[in-house]
Design an enzyme around this catalytic site. Sequence first.
Site, PDB file in Angstrom:
ATOM      1  N   LYS A   1       0.809  -1.232   0.000  1.00 39.69           N
ATOM      2  CA  LYS A   1       0.000   0.000   0.000  1.00 39.69           C
ATOM      3  C   LYS A   1       0.842   1.281   0.000  1.00 39.69           C
ATOM      4  CE  LYS A   1      -4.270  -1.559   2.230  1.00 39.69           C
ATOM      5  NZ  LYS A   1      -5.228  -1.278   3.315  1.00 39.69           N
TER       6      LYS A   1
ATOM      7  N   ASP B   1      -9.844   3.388   2.170  1.00 42.82           N
ATOM      8  CA  ASP B   1     -10.020   2.739   3.480  1.00 42.82           C
ATOM      9  C   ASP B   1     -10.818   3.630   4.441  1.00 42.82           C
ATOM     10  OD1 ASP B   1      -8.867   0.255   3.079  1.00 42.82           O
ATOM     11  OD2 ASP B   1      -6.859   0.936   3.629  1.00 42.82           O
TER      12      ASP B   1
HETATM   13  P1  NAP Z   1      -0.386  -2.382  11.057  1.00 50.96           P
HETATM   14  O1  NAP Z   1      -0.044  -1.150  10.301  1.00 50.96           O
HETATM   15  O2  NAP Z   1       0.575  -3.522  11.083  1.00 50.96           O
HETATM   16  O3  NAP Z   1      -0.731  -1.946  12.581  1.00 50.96           O
HETATM   17  C1  NAP Z   1      -0.988  -2.916  13.567  1.00 50.96           C
HETATM   18  C2  NAP Z   1      -1.460  -2.247  14.843  1.00 50.96           C
HETATM   19  O4  NAP Z   1      -1.797  -3.299  15.793  1.00 50.96           O
HETATM   20  C3  NAP Z   1      -0.405  -1.369  15.514  1.00 50.96           C
HETATM   21  O5  NAP Z   1      -1.027  -0.313  16.195  1.00 50.96           O
HETATM   22  C4  NAP Z   1       0.230  -2.347  16.506  1.00 50.96           C
HETATM   23  O6  NAP Z   1       0.850  -1.734  17.603  1.00 50.96           O
HETATM   24  C5  NAP Z   1      -1.002  -3.092  16.977  1.00 50.96           C
HETATM   25  N1  NAP Z   1      -0.642  -4.390  17.569  1.00 50.96           N
HETATM   26  C6  NAP Z   1      -0.233  -5.499  16.914  1.00 50.96           C
HETATM   27  N2  NAP Z   1       0.042  -6.484  17.812  1.00 50.96           N
HETATM   28  C7  NAP Z   1      -0.192  -5.956  19.046  1.00 50.96           C
HETATM   29  C8  NAP Z   1      -0.087  -6.454  20.381  1.00 50.96           C
HETATM   30  N3  NAP Z   1       0.308  -7.721  20.614  1.00 50.96           N
HETATM   31  N4  NAP Z   1      -0.409  -5.649  21.410  1.00 50.96           N
HETATM   32  C9  NAP Z   1      -0.819  -4.359  21.181  1.00 50.96           C
HETATM   33  N5  NAP Z   1      -0.937  -3.823  19.945  1.00 50.96           N
HETATM   34  C10 NAP Z   1      -0.620  -4.621  18.893  1.00 50.96           C
HETATM   35  O7  NAP Z   1      -1.758  -3.027  10.513  1.00 50.96           O
HETATM   36  P2  NAP Z   1      -3.019  -2.252   9.863  1.00 50.96           P
HETATM   37  O8  NAP Z   1      -2.891  -2.317   8.388  1.00 50.96           O
HETATM   38  O9  NAP Z   1      -3.188  -0.959  10.553  1.00 50.96           O
HETATM   39  O10 NAP Z   1      -4.205  -3.291  10.240  1.00 50.96           O
HETATM   40  C11 NAP Z   1      -4.597  -3.488  11.597  1.00 50.96           C
HETATM   41  C12 NAP Z   1      -5.751  -4.487  11.660  1.00 50.96           C
HETATM   42  O11 NAP Z   1      -6.875  -3.974  10.956  1.00 50.96           O
HETATM   43  C13 NAP Z   1      -5.449  -5.851  10.998  1.00 50.96           C
HETATM   44  O12 NAP Z   1      -6.036  -6.851  11.784  1.00 50.96           O
HETATM   45  C14 NAP Z   1      -6.139  -5.763   9.647  1.00 50.96           C
HETATM   46  O13 NAP Z   1      -6.550  -7.028   9.169  1.00 50.96           O
HETATM   47  C15 NAP Z   1      -7.352  -4.894  10.001  1.00 50.96           C
HETATM   48  N6  NAP Z   1      -7.863  -4.119   8.852  1.00 50.96           N
HETATM   49  C16 NAP Z   1      -9.181  -4.221   8.545  1.00 50.96           C
HETATM   50  C17 NAP Z   1      -9.693  -3.477   7.494  1.00 50.96           C
HETATM   51  C18 NAP Z   1     -11.147  -3.605   7.139  1.00 50.96           C
HETATM   52  O14 NAP Z   1     -11.497  -3.297   5.985  1.00 50.96           O
HETATM   53  N7  NAP Z   1     -12.006  -3.993   8.058  1.00 50.96           N
HETATM   54  C19 NAP Z   1      -8.851  -2.613   6.754  1.00 50.96           C
HETATM   55  C20 NAP Z   1      -7.500  -2.504   7.121  1.00 50.96           C
HETATM   56  C21 NAP Z   1      -7.014  -3.283   8.180  1.00 50.96           C
HETATM   57  P3  NAP Z   1       2.440  -1.418  17.572  1.00 50.96           P
HETATM   58  O15 NAP Z   1       2.583  -0.129  16.814  1.00 50.96           O
HETATM   59  O16 NAP Z   1       2.803  -1.325  18.995  1.00 50.96           O
HETATM   60  O17 NAP Z   1       3.099  -2.565  16.860  1.00 50.96           O
END
Ligand code: NAP
Length: 275
Positions: A68, A105
Amino acid sequence: MTNIPRACVIGNPISHSLSPKLHTYWLNRYGIEGEYTALQVTEDKLEETLRRLPSQGFIGANVTIPHKVSVMQFADQITDRATLIGAANTLIFKEDGRIFADNTDGYGFMANLRQGAPDWDPKAGPAAIFGAGGAARAIIVALADAGVPQIIISNRTRPKAEALRADFGARVSVVDWVQADKMLEEANTVINTTSLGMAGAQEFKVSLNGLQPKTVVTDIVYTPLRTPFLDAAEKKGCITVDGLGMLLHQGVPGFERWFGQRPEVDEATRRAVLG
Ligand code: NAP
């Protein structure tokens, strides 16, 4: 090679993506001759793939993890919202080979919230966000655009939340992860954007004691559809909205641009994608 318009989703891995099911359902529903497929593409093949696709009948693509951000460097035109977010998830290939990049998004997030909680008023109070990753960034841009007066972020890695505050200014504040519960008391909207609670990921263990009844609460994790986070919020008397609709709605602008029909997101769409 066929002459029908083609679109795809590009990512790595890609087999888990629900986008082919979603767009193929819409193509069938509206009787449109078209094709939507999934393409697994590694980082080193990204540019080559993007340059080749238009000659193979592709008129556009969705882009997902991990491309992305990197896809932005190959775009000739970028929408303001994609620039603000720093990432793109929807591409349009122009006839002259130029690439137009957008990020839907935040649009998908807002459309889902408005559909799932029709009385929700973004201006009525602060939004509290768990997480500071890529999805949080898109959501912050959309919330600010909708007039949310204050956005409070809590993230396990605090500097990432601080970076968002630096980028998005005075309306954004940061609360320490161990005190995240505190941001819930005054919130009008509460959002989980972390991967916590997702099937295969760690549980969401942060205390939600501060949640007030009638608060609109949404989780962007949609596997499972009812996350423990949403269940806990429902028990507190909150209005809950699951994350599947965000995925479905983010597909709408791309489908409309590629195939000339604005598709519906309704119960039948949800069933088709989940089925
Ligand atoms: P990302 O950029 O990798 O961010 C992940 C986030 O989760 C960060 O804030 C991270 O915190 C936190 N996290 C991960 N493991 C953790 C833990 N063990 N304890 C506390 N915080 C934790 O991912 P993203 O693209 O933002 O996506 C995040 C989630 O949203 C995913 O599950 C994805 O599948 C979902 N999503 C859904 C949609 C939809 O259309 N519904 C769209 C996009 C994403 P740190 O910064 O501390 O690592």
